[in-house]
Enzyme design. Structure first.
Site, PDB file in Angstrom:
ATOM      1  N   ARG A  84      12.564  12.733  19.977  1.00 44.42           N
ATOM      2  CA  ARG A  84      12.779  13.853  19.066  1.00 44.42           C
ATOM      3  C   ARG A  84      12.758  15.172  19.832  1.00 44.42           C
ATOM      4  NH1 ARG A  84       9.279  12.838  13.508  1.00 44.42           N
ATOM      5  NH2 ARG A  84      10.305  10.890  12.876  1.00 44.42           N
ATOM      6  N   ASP A  86      12.697  19.447  19.547  1.00 47.52           N
ATOM      7  CA  ASP A  86      12.249  20.503  18.639  1.00 47.52           C
ATOM      8  C   ASP A  86      13.387  21.451  18.290  1.00 47.52           C
ATOM      9  OD1 ASP A  86       9.632  19.567  18.605  1.00 47.52           O
ATOM     10  OD2 ASP A  86       9.034  20.780  20.333  1.00 47.52           O
ATOM     11  N   TYR A 147      14.423  15.494  31.308  1.00 47.35           N
ATOM     12  CA  TYR A 147      14.721  16.813  30.767  1.00 47.35           C
ATOM     13  C   TYR A 147      14.998  17.781  31.911  1.00 47.35           C
ATOM     14  CZ  TYR A 147      12.812  15.438  26.184  1.00 47.35           C
ATOM     15  OH  TYR A 147      12.583  14.817  24.976  1.00 47.35           O
ATOM     16  N   ARG A 239       7.773  22.045  27.863  1.00 47.00           N
ATOM     17  CA  ARG A 239       7.811  23.504  27.777  1.00 47.00           C
ATOM     18  C   ARG A 239       6.489  24.141  28.202  1.00 47.00           C
ATOM     19  NH1 ARG A 239       9.537  24.116  21.771  1.00 47.00           N
ATOM     20  NH2 ARG A 239       9.082  26.334  22.178  1.00 47.00           N
TER      21      ARG A 239
END
Length: 294
Positions: A84, A86, A147, A239
Site C-alpha cells: 500500500r 500513502d 523504493y 520517508r
C-alpha cells in the site's frame, strides 16, 4: 494530424476498447472455484489519490482499478496489492492480484489491457498482465520491495522533476548520507522509523537488503536518489529514513547518530517524515517463473 483529430482518434479507441469489454461473456455465471490468479502490473502518479487503499468519499488507486475491473468482468472483485502506498506517493511498478474464474479466462490480454486503459484516467498506467497459480497473492508471495526517494538539493526549483521530487532548498552531502545509511542494512527493529500509532502492538522488525544514497541526473536535473530494498516496510518507514538521513546530510547530526536513532526504538528519536511526493514504488520481486504472461 492536428490535436482535435488526435483527441478524436484516442476517444474512438477508448470507446472501442470499452465496447469490446462488454461484448465478452460474463464471468458472473461461473464463480464456483478460482481457476488461476490475474496479476496486474501497473503504475500511477500519486498526486490525485488518497493512497492505494480505498477510502470513503476519496479517490484511490484501488477504487479506480476495482471499478474498471468490475465493468469489464461484470462481477464484484477483491484486490490484493504488493504494498500500500500513502497519499501522494507514486508507483512505477505496483502489482495487484485477484482470483479469476472459467469465464474470465476467455479475455485476451491485449483486449483486457485496452479495456482497463480506456476505463481508467491518465494518471494510472496498465503496464502488463500476468497469470499466476491459484492462491497466489501479490502481497504475501512478494520476496522483496524496492523504493526510490528523489531529492533536489539546490537553490533552484526542479522543472521536469517537480511533481516527483522533494525540493530541499539547500546543500546535502550524499556521501555522508550513504555512509550513515549502511547502519540500517540487515534485520533490525525499525520502530523508530515507523508512524507511532501504527507500531502499537505490532511487530516492527524488518530486513533491509540494500540501502544507498547517490547523486544522479534525470531529465537534465541533478538529484539525490535514496534507493532501498527490503522484505517489507512499516508505515512511513522509507520517508522517515530519508528525513533522518537528511539531518545528517545537512550537517546537523553526525553519521553515528543513526545508531542512536535505531537503538532508541522510539519515533521521537528520528528525523522528520519526508514529503510524500518524492517517494516512488519502483519494483517487487517474486519467485522466478511464478508470473507468466496472460
Amino acid at each position: 494530424m492536428n490535436s482535435v483529430t488526435s483527441q478524436n482518434n484516442a476517444l474512438s479507441c477508448s470507446v472501442d476498447a470499452y465496447e469490446e469489454s462488454l461484448a465478452e461473456p460474463s464471468a458472473a455465471e461461473d464463480l464456483t472455484e478460482s481457476e488461476a490468479t490475474l496479476v496486474i502490473k501497473l503504475g500511477y502518479r500519486g498526486a490525485a489519490f488518497c493512497g492505494f487503499a480505498e477510502q470513503p468519499t476519496q479517490r484511490s488507486v484501488a477504487g479506480d482499478l476495482r471499478r474498471a475491473l468490475e465493468t469489464v468482468l461484470r462481477r464484484e472483485v477483491e484486490l490484493t496489492c504488493a504494498g500500500r502506498t500513502d497519499a501522494g506517493v507514486h508507483a512505477q511498478v505496483q502489482y495487484v492480484s485477484l482470483p479469476v474464474y472459467d469465464a474470465d479466462l476467455s479475455f485476451s490480454g491485449e483486449k483486457l489491457v485496452r479495456s482497463l486503459t480506456a476505463l481508467t484516467d491518465d494518471d494510472i498506467s496498465i503496464r502488463q498482465l500476468f497469470r499466476a497459480p491459484q492462491g497466489f497473492s501479490a502481497r504475501f508471495d512478494a520476496q522483496a520491495r524496492s523504493y526510490r526517494y528523489r531529492i533536489c538539493a539546490d537553490s533552484a526549483r526542479p522543472i521536469l522533476g517537480w511533481d516527483h521530487v522533494w525540493w530541499y532548498n539547500g546543500h546535502l552531502d550524499a556521501d555522508l548520507m550513504d555512509k550513515a545509511a549502511q547502519a540500517l542494512v540487515g534485520e533490525h527493529d525499525f520502530k523508530s522509523f515507523c508512524k507511532a500509532i501504527s507500531a502499537e502492538g505490532k511487530p516492527t522488525h524488518r530486513f533491509v537488503e540494500r540501502l544507498s544514497v547517490e547523486e544522479i541526473e534525470e531529465a537534465g536535473e541533478k538529484l539525490i536518489a535514496v534507493d532501498i530494498t527490503g522484505n517489507a516496510f512499516l508505515h512511513n518507514m522509507v520517508r522517515t529514513i530519508v528525513g533522518t538521513l537528511v539531518e545528517i546530510g545537512r550537517g546537523h547530526r553526525p553519521v553515528e547518530w543513526i545508531d542512536e536513532v535505531l537503538a532508541a526504538k522510539n519515533r521521537i528519536a528520528a528525523g522528520s517524515c519526508a514529503p510524500a511526493q518524492g517517494l516512488t514504488f519502483v519494483n517487487v520481486r517474486y519467485p522466478e517463473g511464478i508470473l507468466q504472461p496472460w
